[in-house]
Motif scaffolding. Structure first.
Motif, PDB file in Angstrom:
ATOM      1  N   THR A  79      26.474  38.877  37.553  1.00  0.00           N
ATOM      2  CA  THR A  79      25.811  39.633  36.493  1.00  0.00           C
ATOM      3  C   THR A  79      26.239  41.093  36.520  1.00  0.00           C
ATOM      4  OG1 THR A  79      23.881  38.167  36.577  1.00  0.00           O
ATOM      5  CG2 THR A  79      23.575  40.333  35.553  1.00  0.00           C
ATOM      6  N   ALA A  80      26.301  41.673  37.717  1.00  0.00           N
ATOM      7  CA  ALA A  80      26.710  43.074  37.853  1.00  0.00           C
ATOM      8  C   ALA A  80      28.134  43.288  37.341  1.00  0.00           C
ATOM      9  CB  ALA A  80      26.595  43.510  39.308  1.00  0.00           C
ATOM     10  N   VAL A  81      29.039  42.372  37.685  1.00  0.00           N
ATOM     11  CA  VAL A  81      30.435  42.487  37.259  1.00  0.00           C
ATOM     12  C   VAL A  81      30.539  42.354  35.745  1.00  0.00           C
ATOM     13  CG1 VAL A  81      32.727  41.438  37.402  1.00  0.00           C
ATOM     14  CG2 VAL A  81      31.346  41.717  39.477  1.00  0.00           C
ATOM     15  N   LYS A  82      29.793  41.419  35.181  1.00  0.00           N
ATOM     16  CA  LYS A  82      29.800  41.246  33.722  1.00  0.00           C
ATOM     17  C   LYS A  82      29.326  42.509  33.014  1.00  0.00           C
ATOM     18  CE  LYS A  82      29.366  36.255  32.958  1.00  0.00           C
ATOM     19  NZ  LYS A  82      28.509  35.188  32.385  1.00  0.00           N
ATOM     20  N   ARG A  83      28.478  43.260  33.667  1.00  0.00           N
ATOM     21  CA  ARG A  83      27.943  44.479  33.065  1.00  0.00           C
ATOM     22  C   ARG A  83      28.755  45.714  33.442  1.00  0.00           C
ATOM     23  NH1 ARG A  83      21.471  43.091  33.558  1.00  0.00           N
ATOM     24  NH2 ARG A  83      21.502  41.470  31.949  1.00  0.00           N
ATOM     25  N   GLY A  84      29.945  45.477  33.944  1.00  0.00           N
ATOM     26  CA  GLY A  84      30.870  46.589  34.124  1.00  0.00           C
ATOM     27  C   GLY A  84      30.948  47.201  35.497  1.00  0.00           C
ATOM     28  N   ALA A  85      30.388  46.548  36.504  1.00  0.00           N
ATOM     29  CA  ALA A  85      30.418  47.120  37.846  1.00  0.00           C
ATOM     30  C   ALA A  85      31.854  47.219  38.366  1.00  0.00           C
ATOM     31  CB  ALA A  85      29.579  46.285  38.798  1.00  0.00           C
ATOM     32  N   LYS A  86      32.229  48.412  38.795  1.00  0.00           N
ATOM     33  CA  LYS A  86      33.523  48.630  39.431  1.00  0.00           C
ATOM     34  C   LYS A  86      33.399  48.618  40.950  1.00  0.00           C
ATOM     35  CE  LYS A  86      35.501  51.416  35.682  1.00  0.00           C
ATOM     36  NZ  LYS A  86      36.080  52.754  35.319  1.00  0.00           N
ATOM     37  N   VAL A  87      32.227  49.017  41.425  1.00  0.00           N
ATOM     38  CA  VAL A  87      31.966  49.012  42.862  1.00  0.00           C
ATOM     39  C   VAL A  87      30.565  48.448  43.091  1.00  0.00           C
ATOM     40  CG1 VAL A  87      31.245  51.431  42.771  1.00  0.00           C
ATOM     41  CG2 VAL A  87      31.857  50.414  44.953  1.00  0.00           C
ATOM     42  N   VAL A  88      30.479  47.494  44.009  1.00  0.00           N
ATOM     43  CA  VAL A  88      29.224  46.812  44.308  1.00  0.00           C
ATOM     44  C   VAL A  88      28.836  47.113  45.749  1.00  0.00           C
ATOM     45  CG1 VAL A  88      28.081  44.576  44.543  1.00  0.00           C
ATOM     46  CG2 VAL A  88      29.690  44.966  42.644  1.00  0.00           C
ATOM     47  N   VAL A  89      27.623  47.609  45.921  1.00  0.00           N
ATOM     48  CA  VAL A  89      27.113  47.950  47.247  1.00  0.00           C
ATOM     49  C   VAL A  89      26.135  46.868  47.696  1.00  0.00           C
ATOM     50  CG1 VAL A  89      25.969  49.705  48.649  1.00  0.00           C
ATOM     51  CG2 VAL A  89      27.319  50.395  46.649  1.00  0.00           C
ATOM     52  N   CYS A  90      26.327  46.362  48.905  1.00  0.00           N
ATOM     53  CA  CYS A  90      25.478  45.298  49.433  1.00  0.00           C
ATOM     54  C   CYS A  90      24.898  45.732  50.778  1.00  0.00           C
ATOM     55  CB  CYS A  90      26.273  44.008  49.609  1.00  0.00           C
ATOM     56  SG  CYS A  90      26.966  43.334  48.079  1.00  0.00           S
ATOM     57  N   PRO A  91      23.584  45.646  50.958  1.00  0.00           N
ATOM     58  CA  PRO A  91      22.966  46.147  52.177  1.00  0.00           C
ATOM     59  C   PRO A  91      22.617  45.058  53.190  1.00  0.00           C
ATOM     60  CG  PRO A  91      21.311  45.947  50.473  1.00  0.00           C
ATOM     61  CD  PRO A  91      22.582  45.374  49.911  1.00  0.00           C
ATOM     62  N   GLY A  92      23.256  45.111  54.341  1.00  0.00           N
ATOM     63  CA  GLY A  92      22.787  44.310  55.456  1.00  0.00           C
ATOM     64  C   GLY A  92      23.597  43.090  55.827  1.00  0.00           C
ATOM     65  N   GLU A  93      23.291  42.607  57.014  1.00  0.00           N
ATOM     66  CA  GLU A  93      23.981  41.467  57.621  1.00  0.00           C
ATOM     67  C   GLU A  93      23.895  40.215  56.764  1.00  0.00           C
ATOM     68  OE1 GLU A  93      25.965  39.313  60.748  1.00  0.00           O
ATOM     69  OE2 GLU A  93      25.712  41.463  60.408  1.00  0.00           O
ATOM     70  N   LEU A  94      22.801  40.067  55.998  1.00  0.00           N
ATOM     71  CA  LEU A  94      22.641  38.887  55.153  1.00  0.00           C
ATOM     72  C   LEU A  94      23.769  38.733  54.140  1.00  0.00           C
ATOM     73  CD1 LEU A  94      18.811  39.015  54.352  1.00  0.00           C
ATOM     74  CD2 LEU A  94      19.974  37.312  55.752  1.00  0.00           C
ATOM     75  N   PHE A  95      24.461  39.828  53.848  1.00  0.00           N
ATOM     76  CA  PHE A  95      25.511  39.803  52.831  1.00  0.00           C
ATOM     77  C   PHE A  95      26.898  39.534  53.410  1.00  0.00           C
ATOM     78  CE2 PHE A  95      22.223  41.954  50.432  1.00  0.00           C
ATOM     79  CZ  PHE A  95      22.410  41.473  49.142  1.00  0.00           C
ATOM     80  N   GLY A  96      26.998  39.248  54.694  1.00  0.00           N
ATOM     81  CA  GLY A  96      28.307  39.029  55.294  1.00  0.00           C
ATOM     82  C   GLY A  96      29.108  37.923  54.629  1.00  0.00           C
ATOM     83  N   GLU A  97      28.502  36.751  54.494  1.00  0.00           N
ATOM     84  CA  GLU A  97      29.186  35.627  53.850  1.00  0.00           C
ATOM     85  C   GLU A  97      29.330  35.860  52.349  1.00  0.00           C
ATOM     86  OE1 GLU A  97      28.834  30.750  53.333  1.00  0.00           O
ATOM     87  OE2 GLU A  97      27.352  31.838  54.541  1.00  0.00           O
ATOM     88  N   VAL A  98      28.355  36.532  51.764  1.00  0.00           N
ATOM     89  CA  VAL A  98      28.383  36.806  50.326  1.00  0.00           C
ATOM     90  C   VAL A  98      29.587  37.675  49.972  1.00  0.00           C
ATOM     91  CG1 VAL A  98      27.121  37.825  48.401  1.00  0.00           C
ATOM     92  CG2 VAL A  98      25.870  36.657  50.226  1.00  0.00           C
TER      93      VAL A  98
END
Length: 355
Positions: A79-98
């Protein structure tokens, strides 16, 4: 007609919770299950993003997934990319595989993973692609300072309550125990630590009950290393005359029971990542370590309730971390502290059993 209208309104509300406000945004934060006002990890990273966009006026938004599974996170990123995200910030260890998955799926998008590193499901591949910057913290140093300060302040019955056995949480806990033992040796005192992983990062009556039982049986201070679950510990502290050490950000505003907070400079991490991206110096394919040496961690001294532990003592122990004279063990293989060699400290490890 009314039922149909209610259904449409419900769908709109759900989509807004998942996907932010719906406008175009170059910078996107994907939260974990918490919110950007959780008083902890998400908010710390969000503060850095807001500081950067306040200076640059670049569009930004946050996206809260419906759940903490891989598919829910990936849908939020889509959804973020579709809305034009050029840089995506992800917080925390839970996002490792993501982030591991997303960095290959969206090669034209840059990712900043704060407090984690990309990996596949079984950790057999931990490739950091050129469009990904990973930031990790010396959690064990922050935890060490918290344990050291608590004992130097005069507390000898303390506790550690972590959210789960994620690597950053384990490092926090191990540092806390080692710092407490180091201070206990200096003072010639014996220290007892209750130690447990609550298996949740959410507020719950069960965690209020667990923390309350510790306070009622003599625990003076609990290091609550568990995101929003820390609010349950604060509630227990308020009801039982105990104290709390906050985590990740300065949590002094969350409760009058907060003695201090073991902080990661989360805002600095997200701010630096964005600044590097827009300045053309993005450190893709690398991991940036933030520790005492680059002011990446520390205690909230200005808002602390210390009476005995002084700024001079804090600066002295912090300096030993900077100089490398003190190097806390940061192993994450066990999590139960049984692999730590302690001198003046006894750890009572409690393992919760699923009902």
């Amino acid at each position: 007609m009314k039922k149909k209208l209610c259904l449409i309104i419900t769908i709109v509300i759900i989509m807004s919770v998942l996907s932010g406000c719906g406008e175009k945004a170059e910078i996107a934060l994907i939260t974990d299950i918490g919110t950007v006002e959780d008083g902890s990890f998400n908010q710390g990273v969000w503060d850095g993003i807001r500081r950067y966009v306040d200076e640059t006026a670049i569009s930004y938004d946050f996206y809260r997934p419906s759940d903490t599974d891989l598919d829910s996170y990936m849908k939020a990123i889509k959804t973020a990319v579709k809305r034009g995200a050029k840089v995506v910030v992800c917080p925390g260890e839970l996002f490792g595989e993501v982030v591991y998955t997303a960095q290959f799926k969206y090669p034209k998008v840059s990712f900043i993973l704060v407090d984690g590193e990309p990996h596949n499901e079984d950790y057999s591949d931990e490739t950091i692609a050129d469009n990904t910057m990973a930031v990790v913290f010396s959690d064990e140093q922050a935890g060490f300072l918290a344990g050291y300060a608590a004992v130097r302040e005069g507390y000898t019955n303390i506790g550690f309550l972590g959210g789960d056995t994620q690597k950053p949480v384990i490092r926090y806990g191990y540092g806390f125990v080692q710092g407490a033992d180091y201070a206990a040796i200096e003072l010639g005192k014996m220290v007892t630590i209750n130690y447990c992983y609550g298996k949740t990062f959410e507020e719950s009556p069960e965690m209020v009950q667990l923390a309350s039982s510790w306070y009622q049986n003599g625990t003076e201070v609990i290091f609550a290393c568990a995101g929003a679950m820390g609010h349950s510990v604060m509630k227990a502290a308020e009801e039982n005359g105990g104290l709390v050490i906050g985590v990740d950000v300065d949590q002094s505003r969350e409760s009058p029971t907060v003695l201090t907070s073991a902080m990661k400079e989360l805002a600095n991490a997200s701010y630096r990542g964005l600044s590097d991206y827009y300045n053309g110096s993005f450190q893709g394919g690398k991991t940036l370590l933030m520790d005492a040496g680059n002011d990446g961690i520390g205690l909230a001294m200005d808002t602390s309730k210390f009476v005995n532990f002084t700024d001079a003592e804090y600066n002295a122990i912090y300096g030993q971390l900077v100089d490398g004279k003190l190097v806390p063990y940061a192993g994450c293989d066990f999590g139960n502290t049984f692999d730590l060699t302690l001198v003046n400290t006894t750890v009572n490890y409690l393992e919760l059993v699923d009902s």
